[in-house]
Scaffold this motif. Structure first.
Motif, PDB file in Angstrom:
ATOM      1  N   UNK A 162      33.451  32.717  50.151  1.00 54.90           N
ATOM      2  CA  UNK A 162      32.848  31.474  50.627  1.00 54.90           C
ATOM      3  C   UNK A 162      32.414  30.578  49.469  1.00 54.90           C
ATOM      4  N   UNK A 163      32.295  31.166  48.284  1.00 58.06           N
ATOM      5  CA  UNK A 163      31.848  30.446  47.097  1.00 58.06           C
ATOM      6  C   UNK A 163      32.259  31.263  45.881  1.00 58.06           C
ATOM      7  N   UNK A 164      32.719  30.569  44.837  1.00 60.01           N
ATOM      8  CA  UNK A 164      33.002  31.210  43.552  1.00 60.01           C
ATOM      9  C   UNK A 164      32.144  30.520  42.499  1.00 60.01           C
ATOM     10  N   UNK A 223      29.965  35.287  51.248  1.00 60.94           N
ATOM     11  CA  UNK A 223      30.551  36.153  50.227  1.00 60.94           C
ATOM     12  C   UNK A 223      30.725  35.317  48.967  1.00 60.94           C
ATOM     13  N   UNK A 224      29.991  35.680  47.911  1.00 61.20           N
ATOM     14  CA  UNK A 224      29.947  34.872  46.683  1.00 61.20           C
ATOM     15  C   UNK A 224      30.490  35.703  45.533  1.00 61.20           C
ATOM     16  N   UNK A 225      31.523  35.193  44.863  1.00 62.88           N
ATOM     17  CA  UNK A 225      32.138  35.884  43.731  1.00 62.88           C
ATOM     18  C   UNK A 225      31.655  35.237  42.434  1.00 62.88           C
ATOM     19  N   UNK A 226      31.112  36.053  41.536  1.00 63.32           N
ATOM     20  CA  UNK A 226      30.556  35.596  40.263  1.00 63.32           C
ATOM     21  C   UNK A 226      31.475  36.083  39.149  1.00 63.32           C
ATOM     22  N   UNK A 227      32.247  35.170  38.553  1.00 61.94           N
ATOM     23  CA  UNK A 227      33.262  35.530  37.567  1.00 61.94           C
ATOM     24  C   UNK A 227      32.652  35.639  36.172  1.00 61.94           C
ATOM     25  N   UNK A 228      32.899  36.769  35.511  1.00 59.98           N
ATOM     26  CA  UNK A 228      32.266  37.004  34.219  1.00 59.98           C
ATOM     27  C   UNK A 228      30.765  37.044  34.356  1.00 59.98           C
ATOM     28  N   UNK A 229      30.304  37.631  35.468  1.00 62.72           N
ATOM     29  CA  UNK A 229      28.889  37.546  35.848  1.00 62.72           C
ATOM     30  C   UNK A 229      27.944  38.356  35.008  1.00 62.72           C
ATOM     31  N   UNK A 230      28.453  39.274  34.178  1.00 63.10           N
ATOM     32  CA  UNK A 230      27.595  40.014  33.263  1.00 63.10           C
ATOM     33  C   UNK A 230      26.457  40.726  33.955  1.00 63.10           C
ATOM     34  N   UNK A 231      25.245  40.394  33.557  1.00 65.51           N
ATOM     35  CA  UNK A 231      24.054  41.068  34.070  1.00 65.51           C
ATOM     36  C   UNK A 231      23.573  40.497  35.400  1.00 65.51           C
TER      37      UNK A 231
END
Length: 273
Positions: free
Chosen positions: A116-118, A43-51
């Motif tokens: 599991x990863x940010x 489970x990977x969270x992308x902060x301010x991930x935009x497009x």
């Protein structure tokens, strides 16, 4: 503006994605891949991930099935992230994408539950010190690795050189550090601030340079970057407006002719709890 007030155009993100991909640290991505479990879904969270560009670059370099949760305030950009998901991973399992409208200024540990990863890209330098500390605290509470890519560090080199280069660069850096109603932005100081905060929390912090290298093949990106770079410098120092107008004309002509090379230094940071 802070991270809560900036809107980035989809066109700019499309234009910069190849340069971002070329700049990000493959070494840190490899180190991260070796640290993550080889089996089971991530489970990977992308902060301010935009497009979703970070996922398209990183997912093929990581093992196992992955579920990307892209956090952003901009619903239009989140639609792009879902419409253009990452390709299958290095060992073949599928990748899924989920969009979440999130105000990063209010990010808390509950938003990252089960991570599991940010990751984040081109984010830290538009945060204030308080915003950065709160975001990092939420990430470290998740007790998982953190990959922070493409933070500007205040070094720009243009070739051929021009007498105004240093003046505009200094004004731009001051603009990056400007005061806002929410406090002073970190700009080029963000990597050092993040590293100090994370090491104080006991994390292992690794870093690599991740410079944009723009030449004739990236002339369109160089031109758009120049316009924004000069505009920010003039906003910070209005007395530059007249000489900077002529400077921008010269630089755009050089870029259009394929005669301008630009290096914009960034840094990537990998955090291992």
């Amino acid at each position: 503006m802070s991270a809560t007030g900036i809107r980035v155009s989809p066109e700019w993100l499309v234009l910069r994605e190849p340069a971002d991909a070329a700049a990000r640290s493959a070494r840190l991505a490899g180190r991260l891949a070796r640290h993550l479990p080889a089996r089971g879904g991530l489970a990977i969270h992308d902060l301010g991930g935009g497009s979703g560009a970070m996922g398209r670059w990183l997912a093929p370099r990581l093992p196992g099935p992955q579920h990307w949760i892209v956090h952003d305030r901009d619903a239009d950009l989140l639609d792009l992230a879902v419409a253009h998901p990452p390709v299958p991973t290095a060992d073949g399992p599928a990748v899924t994408t989920e969009a979440r409208r999130t105000d990063l200024a209010r990010l808390g540990p509950a938003d990252l539950a089960g991570a599991d990863l940010v990751v984040a890209s081109a984010l830290l330098d538009i945060l204030g010190a308080g915003e950065l500390a709160a975001m990092l605290d939420a990430c470290t509470a998740a007790a998982c690795p953190l990959l922070l890519a493409l933070t500007v560090v205040g070094r720009v080199a243009l070739s051929p050189a021009d007498d105004l280069d240093a003046h505009i660069a200094a004004a731009f850096d001051a603009h990056q550090r400007r005061s806002t109603p929410g406090g002073r932005l970190l700009g080029p100081d963000a990597v050092a601030a993040a590293t100090a905060h994370l090491r104080a929390a006991g994390a292992e912090v690794l870093s690599d340079p991740s410079p944009w290298r723009l030449g004739a093949a990236q002339a369109d990106l160089a031109a758009e970057w120049l316009r924004g770079w000069v505009a920010a410098a003039c906003e910070q120092e209005p007395a530059l407006t007249v000489p900077a107008g002529a400077y921008l004309d010269r630089r755009l002509a050089q870029a259009a002719a394929g005669g301008l090379a630009v290096i914009v230094d960034h840094a990537d940071v990998l955090v291992l709890p």
